[in-house]
Design a protein around this motif. Structure first.
Motif, mmCIF file in Angstrom:
data_model
loop_
_atom_site.group_PDB
_atom_site.id
_atom_site.type_symbol
_atom_site.label_atom_id
_atom_site.label_comp_id
_atom_site.label_asym_id
_atom_site.label_seq_id
_atom_site.Cartn_x
_atom_site.Cartn_y
_atom_site.Cartn_z
ATOM 1 N N GLU A 30 0.802 -1.219 0.000
ATOM 2 C CA GLU A 30 0.000 0.000 0.000
ATOM 3 C C GLU A 30 0.839 1.275 0.000
ATOM 4 O OE1 GLU A 30 -3.175 0.289 -0.348
ATOM 5 O OE2 GLU A 30 -4.131 -1.518 0.439
ATOM 6 N N ALA A 31 2.020 1.241 0.626
ATOM 7 C CA ALA A 31 2.686 2.511 0.909
ATOM 8 C C ALA A 31 4.207 2.489 0.801
ATOM 9 C CB ALA A 31 2.274 2.979 2.306
ATOM 10 N N ARG A 32 4.784 1.532 0.102
ATOM 11 C CA ARG A 32 6.250 1.457 0.071
ATOM 12 C C ARG A 32 6.893 2.715 -0.508
ATOM 13 N NH1 ARG A 32 4.373 -1.954 -3.605
ATOM 14 N NH2 ARG A 32 4.935 -1.693 -5.801
ATOM 15 N N ASN A 33 6.166 3.454 -1.345
ATOM 16 C CA ASN A 33 6.721 4.668 -1.945
ATOM 17 C C ASN A 33 6.325 5.928 -1.175
ATOM 18 O OD1 ASN A 33 4.007 4.653 -2.581
ATOM 19 N ND2 ASN A 33 4.302 5.503 -4.629
ATOM 20 N N GLN A 34 5.732 5.761 0.004
ATOM 21 C CA GLN A 34 5.274 6.897 0.806
ATOM 22 C C GLN A 34 6.280 7.205 1.914
ATOM 23 O OE1 GLN A 34 2.226 8.574 -0.069
ATOM 24 N NE2 GLN A 34 2.785 7.300 -1.825
ATOM 25 N N SER A 35 6.065 8.327 2.551
ATOM 26 C CA SER A 35 6.913 8.728 3.682
ATOM 27 C C SER A 35 6.716 7.759 4.844
ATOM 28 C CB SER A 35 6.528 10.138 4.137
ATOM 29 O OG SER A 35 5.213 10.119 4.696
ATOM 30 N N LEU A 36 7.598 7.845 5.815
ATOM 31 C CA LEU A 36 7.459 7.043 7.029
ATOM 32 C C LEU A 36 6.098 7.298 7.677
ATOM 33 C CD1 LEU A 36 8.554 5.181 9.256
ATOM 34 C CD2 LEU A 36 9.620 7.204 10.283
ATOM 35 N N GLN A 37 5.699 8.554 7.748
ATOM 36 C CA GLN A 37 4.409 8.896 8.354
ATOM 37 C C GLN A 37 3.250 8.265 7.565
ATOM 38 O OE1 GLN A 37 3.156 13.032 8.234
ATOM 39 N NE2 GLN A 37 2.334 12.833 10.317
ATOM 40 N N LEU A 83 13.917 -4.800 -1.761
ATOM 41 C CA LEU A 83 14.303 -5.265 -0.419
ATOM 42 C C LEU A 83 14.440 -4.133 0.591
ATOM 43 C CD1 LEU A 83 16.759 -8.203 -1.165
ATOM 44 C CD2 LEU A 83 14.369 -8.287 -0.454
ATOM 45 N N ASP A 84 14.918 -2.977 0.144
ATOM 46 C CA ASP A 84 15.007 -1.840 1.061
ATOM 47 C C ASP A 84 13.611 -1.437 1.542
ATOM 48 O OD1 ASP A 84 17.774 -1.686 0.911
ATOM 49 O OD2 ASP A 84 17.744 -0.211 -0.715
ATOM 50 N N ALA A 85 12.657 -1.372 0.617
ATOM 51 C CA ALA A 85 11.282 -1.030 0.988
ATOM 52 C C ALA A 85 10.682 -2.118 1.879
ATOM 53 C CB ALA A 85 10.430 -0.825 -0.259
ATOM 54 N N ALA A 134 -6.953 13.066 7.351
ATOM 55 C CA ALA A 134 -5.670 13.626 6.921
ATOM 56 C C ALA A 134 -5.369 13.184 5.503
ATOM 57 C CB ALA A 134 -4.545 13.151 7.846
ATOM 58 N N THR A 135 -4.509 13.944 4.851
ATOM 59 C CA THR A 135 -3.918 13.512 3.587
ATOM 60 C C THR A 135 -2.419 13.467 3.821
ATOM 61 O OG1 THR A 135 -5.685 14.457 2.255
ATOM 62 C CG2 THR A 135 -3.598 14.039 1.139
ATOM 63 N N ILE A 136 -1.845 12.309 3.547
ATOM 64 C CA ILE A 136 -0.404 12.114 3.720
ATOM 65 C C ILE A 136 0.100 11.501 2.429
ATOM 66 C CG2 ILE A 136 1.419 11.002 5.064
ATOM 67 C CD1 ILE A 136 -0.639 10.797 7.396
ATOM 68 N N GLY A 137 0.950 12.218 1.732
ATOM 69 C CA GLY A 137 1.445 11.726 0.448
ATOM 70 C C GLY A 137 0.289 11.523 -0.513
ATOM 71 N N ASP A 138 0.232 10.347 -1.120
ATOM 72 C CA ASP A 138 -0.799 10.027 -2.110
ATOM 73 C C ASP A 138 -2.086 9.499 -1.493
ATOM 74 O OD1 ASP A 138 1.121 10.640 -3.978
ATOM 75 O OD2 ASP A 138 1.631 8.557 -4.412
ATOM 76 N N HIS A 139 -2.138 9.363 -0.180
ATOM 77 C CA HIS A 139 -3.288 8.751 0.485
ATOM 78 C C HIS A 139 -4.098 9.769 1.282
ATOM 79 C CE1 HIS A 139 -0.668 5.235 -0.153
ATOM 80 N NE2 HIS A 139 -1.796 4.552 -0.183
ATOM 81 N N THR A 140 -5.410 9.629 1.207
ATOM 82 C CA THR A 140 -6.298 10.385 2.070
ATOM 83 C C THR A 140 -6.919 9.384 3.039
ATOM 84 O OG1 THR A 140 -6.735 11.993 0.335
ATOM 85 C CG2 THR A 140 -8.290 11.934 2.180
#
Length: 151
Positions: A30-37, A83-85, A134-140
């Motif tokens: 769901e979120a490997r390309n998103q910020s830690l938050q 692997l890093d993600a 909230a909206t964080i990165g590409d997700h609401t």
């Protein structure tokens, strides 16, 4: 690693290892390309849903509930290649589980009350007119329903 293999393996792992694997996989998909938050927020929604019991009794039940999270929306042949993600997703999942094990008043909540989320570049769910937390990165993140822990 193939998604189908990971989900198969989770059926044979003892708890809480199976739930950690399922949550890690969901954070990755769901979120490997998103910020830690953003990754923490995805994990928080899944943990809140598990607490409610509405989608199942285990994290694996929750994230594999029909059309709820990526493990049921992408092909079982999907390979988790980054692997890093993957390592970040595992760390986020384990940290989120430790945080969620704290008493309610001591938890750090990223998206308080959020029961759903959507990446609008991919989907526009029918409930996307619900209260936006909230909206964080590409997700609401939304509070579609007020989830209460099982008693």
């Amino acid at each position: 690693m193939k998604l189908a293999w990971i989900l198969w393996l989770s059926q044979f792992l003892p708890q809480p290892a199976a739930d950690s694997l399922c949550l890690s996989t969901t954070v990755y998909l769901e979120a490997r390309n998103q910020s830690l938050q953003g990754q923490q927020a995805v994990a928080e929604v899944a943990l809140r849903r598990k607490d409610s019991g509405l989608w199942g009794d285990s994290m694996c039940d929750v994230v594999t509930a029909r059309k709820q999270f990526a493990p049921t929306l992408v092909s079982p042949n999907t390979r988790l290649r980054n692997l890093d993600a993957w390592h970040r997703s595992v760390n986020v999942a384990l940290d989120a589980e430790r945080n969620w094990a704290l008493p309610v008043g001591q938890r750090k909540e990223i998206v308080p009350g959020a029961s759903h989320f959507a990446a609008h570049a991919i989907a526009r769910p029918s409930w996307s007119n619900a209260y936006q937390v909230a909206t964080i990165g590409d997700h609401t993140f939304y509070r579609v329903q007020r989830l209460k822990p099982r008693t």
